[in-house]
Write an enzyme that holds these catalytic residues in place. Sequence first.
Site, PDB file in Angstrom:
ATOM      1  N   HIS B  86       0.854  -1.191   0.000  1.00  0.00           N
ATOM      2  CA  HIS B  86       0.000   0.000   0.000  1.00  0.00           C
ATOM      3  C   HIS B  86       0.880   1.228   0.000  1.00  0.00           C
ATOM      4  O   HIS B  86       1.824   1.329   0.776  1.00  0.00           O
ATOM      5  CB  HIS B  86      -0.909   0.039   1.225  1.00  0.00           C
ATOM      6  CG  HIS B  86      -1.768   1.268   1.239  1.00  0.00           C
ATOM      7  ND1 HIS B  86      -2.949   1.352   0.548  1.00  0.00           N
ATOM      8  CD2 HIS B  86      -1.594   2.482   1.817  1.00  0.00           C
ATOM      9  CE1 HIS B  86      -3.471   2.550   0.702  1.00  0.00           C
ATOM     10  NE2 HIS B  86      -2.668   3.259   1.475  1.00  0.00           N
ATOM     11  N   ASP B 165     -15.406   1.892   7.147  1.00  0.00           N
ATOM     12  CA  ASP B 165     -14.349   2.774   6.651  1.00  0.00           C
ATOM     13  C   ASP B 165     -14.830   3.570   5.457  1.00  0.00           C
ATOM     14  O   ASP B 165     -14.509   4.751   5.330  1.00  0.00           O
ATOM     15  CB  ASP B 165     -13.117   1.961   6.270  1.00  0.00           C
ATOM     16  CG  ASP B 165     -12.057   2.874   5.667  1.00  0.00           C
ATOM     17  OD1 ASP B 165     -11.573   3.752   6.393  1.00  0.00           O
ATOM     18  OD2 ASP B 165     -11.763   2.732   4.467  1.00  0.00           O
ATOM     19  N   ARG B 172     -14.993  12.116   6.529  1.00  0.00           N
ATOM     20  CA  ARG B 172     -13.769  12.849   6.875  1.00  0.00           C
ATOM     21  C   ARG B 172     -13.378  13.808   5.755  1.00  0.00           C
ATOM     22  O   ARG B 172     -12.884  14.910   6.004  1.00  0.00           O
ATOM     23  CB  ARG B 172     -12.633  11.868   7.158  1.00  0.00           C
ATOM     24  CG  ARG B 172     -12.805  11.155   8.504  1.00  0.00           C
ATOM     25  CD  ARG B 172     -11.881   9.948   8.612  1.00  0.00           C
ATOM     26  NE  ARG B 172     -10.504  10.300   8.394  1.00  0.00           N
ATOM     27  CZ  ARG B 172      -9.582   9.490   7.862  1.00  0.00           C
ATOM     28  NH1 ARG B 172      -9.915   8.252   7.503  1.00  0.00           N
ATOM     29  NH2 ARG B 172      -8.351   9.893   7.692  1.00  0.00           N
ATOM     30  N   SER B 187      -7.925   3.267   8.772  1.00  0.00           N
ATOM     31  CA  SER B 187      -8.611   3.183   7.482  1.00  0.00           C
ATOM     32  C   SER B 187      -7.841   2.263   6.531  1.00  0.00           C
ATOM     33  O   SER B 187      -8.391   1.337   5.937  1.00  0.00           O
ATOM     34  CB  SER B 187      -8.741   4.583   6.882  1.00  0.00           C
ATOM     35  OG  SER B 187      -9.205   4.517   5.552  1.00  0.00           O
ATOM     36  N   LYS B 191      -8.750  -2.248   5.842  1.00  0.00           N
ATOM     37  CA  LYS B 191      -8.981  -2.862   4.532  1.00  0.00           C
ATOM     38  C   LYS B 191      -7.948  -3.940   4.238  1.00  0.00           C
ATOM     39  O   LYS B 191      -8.277  -5.009   3.714  1.00  0.00           O
ATOM     40  CB  LYS B 191      -8.979  -1.782   3.447  1.00  0.00           C
ATOM     41  CG  LYS B 191     -10.280  -0.987   3.437  1.00  0.00           C
ATOM     42  CD  LYS B 191     -10.246   0.160   2.458  1.00  0.00           C
ATOM     43  CE  LYS B 191      -9.290   1.235   2.927  1.00  0.00           C
ATOM     44  NZ  LYS B 191      -9.423   2.507   2.205  1.00  0.00           N
TER      45      LYS B 191
END
Lengths: 426, 426
Positions: B86, B165, B172, B187, B191
Amino acid sequence: MAERHDAVEVIRAKRDGGRLSDSQIDWVVDAYTRGLVAEEQMSALAMAILLRGMDRLEIVRWTSAMIASGERMDFSGLSRPTADKHSTGGVGDKITLPLAPLVAACGVAVPQLSGRGLGHTGGTLDKLEAIPGWRAELSNPELMAQLEDVGAVICAAGAGLAPADKKLYALRDVTGTVEAIPLIASSIMSKKIAEGTGALVLDVKVGSGAFMTSLEDARELARTMVDLGTDAGVRTTALLTDMGTPLGRCAGNGLEVAESVEVLAGGGPPDVVELTLALAGEMLAGAGVTGVDPAEKLADGSAMDTWRAMIAAQGGDPDAALPKARETEVLTAPRAGVLTRLDAMAVGLAGWRLGAGRARREDPVQPAAGVEWHARPGERVSAGQPLFTLHTDEPARFERALAALDGGWEIGDSHTPAPLVLDRII
Amino acid sequence: MAERHDAVEVIRAKRDGGRLSDSQIDWVVDAYTRGLVAEEQMSALAMAILLRGMDRLEIVRWTSAMIASGERMDFSGLSRPTADKHSTGGVGDKITLPLAPLVAACGVAVPQLSGRGLGHTGGTLDKLEAIPGWRAELSNPELMAQLEDVGAVICAAGAGLAPADKKLYALRDVTGTVEAIPLIASSIMSKKIAEGTGALVLDVKVGSGAFMTSLEDARELARTMVDLGTDAGVRTTALLTDMGTPLGRCAGNGLEVAESVEVLAGGGPPDVVELTLALAGEMLAGAGVTGVDPAEKLADGSAMDTWRAMIAAQGGDPDAALPKARETEVLTAPRAGVLTRLDAMAVGLAGWRLGAGRARREDPVQPAAGVEWHARPGERVSAGQPLFTLHTDEPARFERALAALDGGWEIGDSHTPAPLVLDRII
């Protein structure tokens, strides 16, 4: 015309500890009132304001923007000066009831636009609605006429004053953002300034039964509000008064009307009389009225005459019997001694649980429910004498009301009560 | 079954600097997902979390509650280990494209569930959608089959993973509460943990073009995420990498696909190759695969073979010509020298303004729009040589794109580029 801003930009500015510009404040308050800034955006901003604070100029501008969201009233056409009072809310706080007619009897018009209660402190309108026939809603022309003729009005604030505040207050209530001094101060003062009073006294309560439990916080709130009023041309002072102990000898709508009438008849509990006279003195001074002694107006019956005229003008019968609760329960003293403590929050919670207050805005209140206490701190009690009488229409409520009182009072050997008025802010 | 709580109680606890209990966290995340906690309540809580922080155990529990709001995937039936990557998002960051097939070619399955871009950094799915025929949506069985057969999947994350999320992220975004490290970390990691990968490498970007502009904040975010992954049984490491300068030589969807194919063909910009190999090394180590050199898999064409199979499996034609922009504009060097600065944010903004990115979630992107830069910091340029080529289908966009680049680069006399990988967190 406000410059165009963006909600996230304004939120981030305050979140990061900056100050909001005049233009940002004007824009966000106006856009929120018109629904262009969403509730979830305003709640994030309110939390940022609560945690980051606002400086004096930001609070002044925020208040102005809330005033600008609605109409302003104008009492300049009246034949006498105006003065108003606001209390931050306390248990047994019925002072508005004797105060408004008393100050009117001294030659000052009192436009007391009030609200209903939520939680453990009662609302002035709820109290007066215990009087058969009395109505809280007046049109603006009715309000003006009564101010000119009677000199005192206690009625519901119209929807036109500071609509931004109404919307924001409801939001703060459900988002944990009530306890922000800039938002509390601007909420109260935007309505009072928009109302157009010439003078204002603030009764800022401190202690277990109050919104502010520390003297330091209460002083900051009072200072902020006095500055806001002064900057807007309203002659404003504040008294910080004790709310560790409840005021008078009862809390409950009809019960408090009866106690107020005792004060207007020249009697009543000494603390209620003391605070009523102290606040009346501030209002008269703010209105520029000198040479009138409010204590005399209680003694000679003229305050009572004004009270009767004020109640009658709004459809109430000042001679009607007040409602009586269907059930009562008495709690007696377990031993002889001196009452050394009577906790305002415990008493307020007991009254609320008996049906005197409401949990949600749409709930009804019982006009006759409430608590009487037969001794105040510093007074002697004998073993087995009544300490409390609880009133309600629903006896199932006694158990939880008694539980609220549990631990809320103490009998000892001696006690010197603390002063009622703790400080004066000008 | 979560205990019953109240939104205002939870908000006030965090607002006043306390820690939230497991039960409060479980309740508020679940109640928010089901619509029992209102958007304006969650935004106030998010702001309180942003300003008050959360401790490690609170973040772990918050992440678990978000995972529990949806389904979990399970790759344990595959014949090989899994590893995922990520990136927190950067300009010109196309690393996922060569990285996923490269790691698959080394024997590790890569389930890369990705998103679309918003703002100045591009989304991986937007890039791949520049390839004619390629589709982002796969069913879970299709995803599993492709992981087993090809070894690499880059596809859209299904709606079933961490729905709390998804809802919170959208909130947000409009309430100025994006920049909260506990919320960013939970967040991302909710995932990735729900996805069920065995190993994970995080590429946390630092610099002008990144979400985190300070090394200190980036390190805290990386530390928090590595701890979350490790606690959840995912072998997690993080690299902190520079995003003051954009990656490679282009930013834009189709342009970045072309550059990725160059890397897979054994060429491409050195920084893109360096970061791809560094991240591949982390993924292989996390998956427990040793004795395989990813550089060889680039050199021998096996990574390219996997790329072609991966694109074809999702309907794409790996041999199809990529879209070309209708218009280009060239910016030339005003003097000879060395490029001493190329600002990632300026380049990202220019690409976004050319049509490569979107302002709102529902906006389309132009597959051929973007920016090429013909020199990287430290490289020599001659007077009049092309510095940038801008690509777009709408020439009206050039002016604002050029304005974004203005001040975003400098030519001087000498420059030694900073290292790309700044730190490694395990």
